[in-house]
Design an enzyme around this catalytic site. Structure first.
Site, PDB file in Angstrom:
ATOM      1  N   GLY A   1       1.300  -1.410  -0.397  1.00 10.13           N
ATOM      2  CA  GLY A   1       0.036   0.372  -0.243  1.00 10.13           C
ATOM      3  C   GLY A   1       0.918   1.121   0.445  1.00 10.13           C
ATOM      4  O   GLY A   1       1.613   1.740   0.989  1.00 10.13           O
ATOM      5  N   ALA A   2       0.319   1.952  -0.859  1.00  7.83           N
ATOM      6  CA  ALA A   2       1.330   3.528  -1.325  1.00  7.83           C
ATOM      7  C   ALA A   2       0.546   4.396  -0.768  1.00  7.83           C
ATOM      8  O   ALA A   2       0.611   5.469  -1.389  1.00  7.83           O
ATOM      9  CB  ALA A   2       2.467   3.798  -2.906  1.00  7.83           C
ATOM     10  N   GLY A   3      -0.351   4.284   0.339  1.00  4.21           N
ATOM     11  CA  GLY A   3      -0.997   5.227   0.236  1.00  4.21           C
ATOM     12  C   GLY A   3      -0.601   6.468   1.850  1.00  4.21           C
ATOM     13  O   GLY A   3       1.394   6.177   1.463  1.00  4.21           O
TER      14      GLY A   3
ATOM     15  N   ARG B   1      -7.583   1.404   6.303  1.00  7.71           N
ATOM     16  CA  ARG B   1      -8.623   0.974   7.640  1.00  7.71           C
ATOM     17  C   ARG B   1      -9.517   0.566   7.580  1.00  7.71           C
ATOM     18  O   ARG B   1     -10.685   1.475   6.656  1.00  7.71           O
ATOM     19  CB  ARG B   1      -7.725   2.550   8.321  1.00  7.71           C
ATOM     20  CG  ARG B   1      -5.988   2.899   8.636  1.00  7.71           C
ATOM     21  CD  ARG B   1      -5.946   3.333  10.182  1.00  7.71           C
ATOM     22  NE  ARG B   1      -6.822   3.427  11.439  1.00  7.71           N
ATOM     23  CZ  ARG B   1      -5.733   2.295  12.124  1.00  7.71           C
ATOM     24  NH1 ARG B   1      -4.649   2.944  11.505  1.00  7.71           N
ATOM     25  NH2 ARG B   1      -6.203   2.899  13.415  1.00  7.71           N
TER      26      ARG B   1
ATOM     27  N   ILE C   1      -0.454   6.303   4.688  1.00 15.17           N
ATOM     28  CA  ILE C   1       0.525   5.774   5.655  1.00 15.17           C
ATOM     29  C   ILE C   1       1.397   4.273   5.277  1.00 15.17           C
ATOM     30  O   ILE C   1       2.083   4.726   5.523  1.00 15.17           O
ATOM     31  CB  ILE C   1      -0.706   4.339   6.846  1.00 15.17           C
ATOM     32  CG1 ILE C   1      -1.496   4.565   7.568  1.00 15.17           C
ATOM     33  CG2 ILE C   1       0.164   3.371   7.400  1.00 15.17           C
ATOM     34  CD1 ILE C   1      -2.593   4.250   8.156  1.00 15.17           C
TER      35      ILE C   1
ATOM     36  N   ALA D   1      -0.315  -1.761   5.177  1.00 14.39           N
ATOM     37  CA  ALA D   1      -1.004  -0.607   5.468  1.00 14.39           C
ATOM     38  C   ALA D   1      -1.622  -0.253   4.313  1.00 14.39           C
ATOM     39  O   ALA D   1      -1.621   0.448   2.768  1.00 14.39           O
ATOM     40  CB  ALA D   1       0.812   0.821   4.975  1.00 14.39           C
TER      41      ALA D   1
ATOM     42  N   ALA E   1      -7.571  13.020  11.975  1.00 16.05           N
ATOM     43  CA  ALA E   1      -7.518  13.948  12.837  1.00 16.05           C
ATOM     44  C   ALA E   1      -8.266  14.785  13.426  1.00 16.05           C
ATOM     45  O   ALA E   1      -9.481  14.615  13.660  1.00 16.05           O
ATOM     46  CB  ALA E   1      -6.217  13.737  13.679  1.00 16.05           C
TER      47      ALA E   1
ATOM     48  N   HIS F   1       9.306  38.111   3.497  1.00 17.79           N
ATOM     49  CA  HIS F   1       9.925  37.816   2.493  1.00 17.79           C
ATOM     50  C   HIS F   1      11.859  37.838   3.201  1.00 17.79           C
ATOM     51  O   HIS F   1      11.820  39.318   3.562  1.00 17.79           O
ATOM     52  CB  HIS F   1      10.145  38.658   1.525  1.00 17.79           C
ATOM     53  CG  HIS F   1      11.197  38.074   0.233  1.00 17.79           C
ATOM     54  ND1 HIS F   1      10.648  37.951  -0.842  1.00 17.79           N
ATOM     55  CD2 HIS F   1      13.171  38.843  -0.127  1.00 17.79           C
ATOM     56  CE1 HIS F   1      12.103  37.585  -1.834  1.00 17.79           C
ATOM     57  NE2 HIS F   1      12.765  38.157  -1.426  1.00 17.79           N
TER      58      HIS F   1
END
Ligand code: NAD
Length: 475
Positions: free
Chosen positions: A193-195, A284, A197, A281, A333, A457
Site C-alpha cells: 500500500g502506497a497510501g 483502515r 500510511i 498498510a 485527525a 520576504h
C-alpha cells in the site's frame, strides 16, 4: 451482563482519540456532566489517552520521522554546509524511547485536561445498549456495569484492515502499529500500500537506511492528490531511493527463514520478492464490530461505518458518531476533532457545522504534501473554467538558503470569478503553509486577495504568494 445501572451523565463519549477527547473536553467546557470511556493499552498494558493518532499513528510517526530526517541530514547533507562530523549511527531503542516520551507527555496533557474539567475517565470496554445506556466492562477483572446518559457520542476510531494475503504475525509481517515500534532498522523492507500510511512509514525507515519497496495495487500514484503533485512526489521519492511498484497487487506472503517471501502480480505477470519485514498498510476499517449490542439497532452501512446524517446523528436519537467511524470526510485527525467540537456544541444548543469542503489533507513525508479544495483533474472533469498558477520552491530565496528546493505550490482559481478552488503544495513546510490557503478559502478569498496580501520576504510561503501573482498576471 448485569442489570445494575449506577451513575448518570449528560454525555458519555466512547473513545478517547482526537475526536473523542476533543468532544469530551468541549462538552465539559459547556457545562455538561461528561464521562469518557476508552480501552487503549500500551505495550506495557497501561492505559493511555489519545487513541491511534497519538499512541500508534500520526504523533508516533512524526516523532520518528524527525529522528530519521536528522540522521539522514547528518549522513548526507552536512558536507555541503562545510560541516565535518565523525561516523553517524542510529540507536533505534533510544529513538523509540524519545518517541514514547513524546506520546506519554501528550497523553498526560489529555489526562490533565480531563481532570481539570471533571471528566469521568473510565478505562474499560464500552458497548452501546440503547439510546441512553452503555455497558462498561472494566479492563481490570471487575464485573460489568451500566451507565446512563442523555447523549452518547461514539468515537471508537479505526483499525488496520486485515489482508488474507498477508496475515500479521507481529514479527515478520507487521501492521503500522508494530512498524512504529521496531527495535532495529530492517535491511530490506516491503510495504503493501502506497497510501498515506505506507508513504509515511516508508519515509521513516528508508531515511534510516532500509532498502524500501512499496507495492501498490493501483496504477495511479496518490490518486486522491492533484496529479501534478503526485507526479512530482513520485519523481522526488524515487530520486530519494524509494522503490515504488505501481499496479502491483500482493497475492501471498509467508515467513521463510528470517524473512518473508512476498508474491505479487502486475501487468507483466507474477513476481517474488524476499524481504526482512513486510508492513501491511492497506487501509483502515472502522471499529464497529463490538461497538453496539445487536438489540441497540445501531445502523451501519455495508462497509461497517456508522450511518450518520450531516450533523453526525446516528439512527438512534441522542446518539452521535464522529471521526473514523463515519464516511463523512476522510479518516484524518482534524476531521474527527472538528466533528467532536461540533457535536458537543450541538448538544449544548449551538450549531457550528463542519465545513467538509475545506478539510486540509497532509502527507507527512519529506518533503511534505498538503492540499485543500479541489484538484485540477476533478475540476477539468466537471468542465469548470479554471486558471492555474504553479510556482517552484527553488525560485524562493529561503528554500535555497535552507537547501530544501524540491517541490512546488499550485493554485487553482475560477477563470471568471477568480475564486480560489484548490491549493496544492509539495515541499518543505507544506503542512504549515496550507493553513494560509485554508483560511483564505474559508473567507472566500480570490487569488487576487492572496496576491495582494503582503508575505514576509524571504520565506517559503513566498512560493504561495508567487503562485497567486502568476494568476494575477494571467488576467
Ligand atoms: P489507503 O486506503 O489510503 O491506502 C492503502 C493502499 O493499499 C491503497 O492504495 C490500496 O490500493 C493498496 N492495497 C490494498 N491491498 C493491496 C494489495 N493486496 N497489494 C498492493 N496494494 C494494496 O490507506 P492507508 O494509507 O492505510 O490509510 C488509512 C487511512 O488513514 C486513510 O484514510 C488515510 O488518509 C488516513 N491517514 C491519514 C494520515 C494523515 O492525514 N497524515 C496519516 C495516516 C493515516
Amino acid at each position: 451482563m448485569t442489570q445494575k445501572t449506577t451513575q448518570s451523565f449528560d454525555v458519555i463519549v466512547i473513545g478517547a482519540g482526537p475526536a473523542g477527547y476533543s468532544s469530551a473536553i468541549r462538552c465539559a467546557e459547556l457545562g455538561l456532566k461528561t464521562a469518557c470511556i476508552d480501552n487503549w493499552r500500551d505495550q506495557e498494558g497501561q492505559s493511555s489517552l489519545g487513541g491511534t493518532y497519538l499512541n500508534a499513528g500520526c504523533v508516533a510517526s512524526l516523532a520518528l520521522l524527525e529522528s530519521a530526517k536528522i540522521y539522514h541530514a547528518l549522513s548526507h547533507d552536512l558536507k555541503q554546509h562545510g560541516i565535518q562530523t565523525g561516523a553517524v549511527s542510529v540507536d533505534v531503542a533510544q529513538m523509540m524511547q524519545r518517541k514514547n516520551r513524546i506520546v506519554d507527555s501528550l497523553s498526560r496533557h489529555i489526562a490533565d485536561a480531563f481532570a481539570r474539567h471533571n471528566i469521568e475517565r473510565i478505562q474499560a470496554e464500552a458497548t452501546l445498549l440503547n439510546e441512553h445506556e452503555v455497558e462498561i466492562t472494566p479492563l481490570a477483572p471487575e464485573s460489568p456495569y451500566r451507565l446512563k446518559a442523555q447523549h452518547i457520542i461514539l468515537a471508537t476510531g479505526s483499525s488496520p484492515v486485515d489482508l488474507a494475503c498477508a496475515p500479521i504475525d507481529n514479527e515478520f509481517i507487521i501492521d503500522s502499529t508494530i512498524a512504529l515500534n521496531l527495535d532495529a532498522v530492517p535491511k530490506r523492507l516491503a510495504i503493501i500500500g502506497a497510501g498515506i500510511i505506507g508513504l509515511e512509514l516508508a519515509g521513516i525507515w528508508s531515511r534510516l537506511g532500509a532498502e524500501t519497496i512499496l507495492l501498490e495495487a493501483q496504477e495511479t500514484f496518490l490518486s486522491l492528490a492533484d496529479q501534478q503533485i503526485s507526479r512530482e512526489a513520485y519523481r522526488i521519492y524515487t530520486d530519494q531511493g524509494l522503490e515504488l511498484r505501481l499496479g502491483a497487487r500482493v497475492i501471498s506472503s509467508k515467513k521463510s527463514g528470517k524473512g518473508v517471501t512476498v508474491e505479487y502480480q502486475d501487468h507483466e505477470g507474477n513476481h517474488t520478492l524476499r524481504v526482512d519485514k513486510l508492513i501491511v498498510a492497506s487501509g483502515r476499517t472502522p471499529n464497529t464490530e463490538h461497538l453496539a449490542a445487536a438489540e441497540a439497532n445501531l445502523l451501519l452501512d455495508e462497509n461497517g461505518y456508522v450511518h450518520v446524517d450531516e450533523n453526525c446523528r446516528t439512527n438512534l436519537p441522542g446518539v452521535y458518531a464522529i471521526g473514523d467511524l463515519t464516511v463523512l470526510g476522510p479518516m484524518i485527525a482534524h476531521k474527527g476533532i472538528e466533528e467532536g467540537l461540533f457535536v458537543a456544541e450541538q448538544i449544548a444548543g449551538h450549531h457550528n457545522p463542519v465545513n467538509y469542503h475545506l478539510l486540509p489533507s497532509v502527507v507527512f513525508t519529506d518533503p511534505e504534501i498538503a492540499w485543500v479544495g479541489q484538484t485540477e483533474q476533478a475540476l477539468r472533469a466537471m468542465g469548470e473554467a479554471i486558471k492555474v498558477g504553479v510556482f517552484p520552491l527553488n525560485a524562493t530565496a529561503r528554500a535555497q538558503a535552507v537547501g530544501q528546493t524540491e517541490g512546488l505550490v499550485k493554485i487553482i482559481a475560477h477563470a471568471d470569478t477568480d475564486a480560489l478552488l484548490g491549493v496544492h503544495i509539495i515541499g518543505a513546510q507544506a503542512s504549515e503553509m496550507i493553513a494560509e490557503a485554508v483560511l483564505a478559502m474559508e473567507f472566500s478569498a480570490s487569488s487576487e486577495d492572496l496576491a495582494r496580501t503582503i508575505h514576509a520576504h524571504p520565506t517559503i510561503a513566498k512560493a504561495l504568494h508567487g503562485a497567486a501573482l502568476l494568476l494575477k498576471n494571467h488576467t
